[in-house]
Scaffold this active site. Structure first.
Site, PDB file in Angstrom:
ATOM      1  N   HIS A 120       0.822  -1.220   0.000  1.00 58.10           N
ATOM      2  CA  HIS A 120       0.000   0.000   0.000  1.00 58.10           C
ATOM      3  C   HIS A 120       0.854   1.268   0.000  1.00 58.10           C
ATOM      4  CE1 HIS A 120      -3.761  -2.212   1.787  1.00 58.10           C
ATOM      5  NE2 HIS A 120      -3.173  -2.886   0.805  1.00 58.10           N
ATOM      6  N   ARG A 143      -7.383   4.045  -0.094  1.00 59.23           N
ATOM      7  CA  ARG A 143      -6.700   2.860   0.432  1.00 59.23           C
ATOM      8  C   ARG A 143      -5.366   2.628  -0.272  1.00 59.23           C
ATOM      9  NH1 ARG A 143      -6.702  -2.835  -0.586  1.00 59.23           N
ATOM     10  NH2 ARG A 143      -6.453  -4.056   1.337  1.00 59.23           N
ATOM     11  N   GLY A 192      -9.293  -2.093  -3.517  1.00 52.31           N
ATOM     12  CA  GLY A 192     -10.171  -2.250  -2.363  1.00 52.31           C
ATOM     13  C   GLY A 192      -9.763  -3.446  -1.513  1.00 52.31           C
ATOM     14  N   PRO A 193     -10.439  -3.635  -0.370  1.00 55.66           N
ATOM     15  CA  PRO A 193     -10.164  -4.793   0.489  1.00 55.66           C
ATOM     16  C   PRO A 193     -11.030  -5.970   0.059  1.00 55.66           C
ATOM     17  CG  PRO A 193     -11.714  -3.344   1.571  1.00 55.66           C
ATOM     18  CD  PRO A 193     -11.423  -2.717   0.226  1.00 55.66           C
ATOM     19  N   GLU A 198     -12.129   0.159  -6.798  1.00 51.95           N
ATOM     20  CA  GLU A 198     -12.911   1.332  -7.169  1.00 51.95           C
ATOM     21  C   GLU A 198     -12.299   2.100  -8.339  1.00 51.95           C
ATOM     22  OE1 GLU A 198     -14.574   2.402  -2.655  1.00 51.95           O
ATOM     23  OE2 GLU A 198     -13.286   3.836  -3.723  1.00 51.95           O
ATOM     24  N   TYR A 245     -13.051  10.074   0.183  1.00 47.63           N
ATOM     25  CA  TYR A 245     -13.439   8.888  -0.575  1.00 47.63           C
ATOM     26  C   TYR A 245     -13.659   7.657   0.306  1.00 47.63           C
ATOM     27  CZ  TYR A 245     -13.194  11.731  -4.611  1.00 47.63           C
ATOM     28  OH  TYR A 245     -13.472  12.730  -5.524  1.00 47.63           O
TER      29      TYR A 245
END
Length: 342
Positions: free
Chosen positions: A142, A204, A223-224, A229, A239
């Protein structure tokens, strides 16, 4: 006759699918092979420049073959997890100043961080000549990492949440954001908050930015557990991450124009071409398109494995595969730069 009827019906249904594969073999051409975990495509005049995560930049032009030069930075490039030399964006005056912006991961006092620097292309290396911004929180995963110069001639930078979910909602932190700055790294006077590089927050792991011809800004985001997205980005907006995921968005949070639901795309680089978004997807192993409204997702090709970045040059689209980063299944010649002629 019944067998032929049912066969034709199946073919028709597949052809009408919302993610119909539109690949035609003669439209795709691999033009550069044996790239090493590439991350970003840039182009100037007739030459391509591709960043590689271990800390090198490959240049290539028709008839000249490819050249791989090391990147010399004041802080060692840390290739760990998803980190390394990530985003690359040539300076608008690259043809005369040989300079580019780069985003890379590094370690300081045991902490993983990211920084934005200016490189200058020299005869045998790309050398760091200036620091734009550093101390951006990083992690094994990330890190964000996309750099783009917008229509307003400002530098935009995507940063991940550095595996600290709540940090994305903290507007005093640089992680989990899209940042906006002048080309010298200073804060534009018209940014949402005075003195802050933060342009939007609650992200994220955004890895792609693009603008429509009318100036609308879009970003891709991991996304998780799926729920990736595609967002339309507006100054100062939230967001949602980690409080809002997928369709779970309240009135105070910007909802995505498209989210993948229970499917995983892991979208990375994006670009606008022919009034559509072209989206490089990693776990989704395809080059996809989407209307600006978030409708009509289509698969352009799913024959190349993981795809990291996509770029438009004139009327052609170029993308890089990402099968040598430890998560893919490399084929002969991977990774590759591929040309798609719609």
């Amino acid at each position: 006759m019944k067998r032929i009827y049912w066969l034709l019906l199946v073919v028709f249904i597949v052809a009408c699918s919302s993610e119909n594969v539109e690949e035609t073999g003669d439209k795709f051409q691999s033009i550069v092979a044996e790239l090493r975990a590439p991350w970003d495509i840039e182009h100037s005049e007739s030459t391509f420049y591709i960043s590689e995560r271990a800390g090198s930049i490959v240049s290539w032009q028709e008839g000249e073959g490819k050249e791989r030069l090391p990147v010399q930075t004041d802080r060692d490039i840390l290739q760990r997890g998803e980190g390394g030399l990530l985003g690359l964006r040539l300076h608008p005056d690259f043809a005369t100043n040989a300079r580019a912006f780069a985003y890379h991961t590094y370690e300081e006092n045991g902490a993983i961080q990211n920084r934005v620097i200016v490189l200058e292309k020299q005869s045998d290396t790309w050398k760091e000549v200036d620091v734009i911004l550093e101390g951006i929180p990083g992690a094994r995963f990330h890190n964000g990492g996309r750099l783009e110069v917008g229509p307003d001639e400002k530098l935009y930078v995507t940063t991940g949440d550095a595996l600290q979910e709540s940090i994305a909602q903290d507007r005093g932190q640089l992680a989990g954001k899209i940042l906006r700055m002048n080309l010298d790294g200073s804060v534009p006077a018209d940014n949402p908050s005075e003195g802050s590089h933060v342009y939007s927050y609650g992200h994220r792991n955004p890895q792609g930015i693009a603008w429509s011809d009318s100036g609308e800004m879009f970003a891709s985001e991991h996304g998780p557990d799926a729920h990736d997205e595609i967002n339309q980005i507006k100054a100062g907006e939230n967001y949602g991450w980690p409080d809002a995921v997928g369709e779970n968005h309240g009135d105070s949070v910007m909802a995505p124009i498209f989210q993948t639901g229970d499917n995983t795309w892991a979208p990375s680089g994006i670009v606008v071409h022919d009034d559509r978004l072209f989206i490089a997807t990693l776990r989704g192993t395809a080059l996809r398109t989407l209307l600006f409204s978030g409708e009509d997702p289509q698969v352009v090709t799913n024959s190349y494995g993981r795809i990291r970045d996509v770029e438009k040059i004139d009327d052609e689209v170029y993308f890089i595969t990402n099968n040598t980063d430890g998560r893919g299944n490399p084929a002969d010649g991977d990774d590759k730069l591929v040309r798609f002629s719609p």
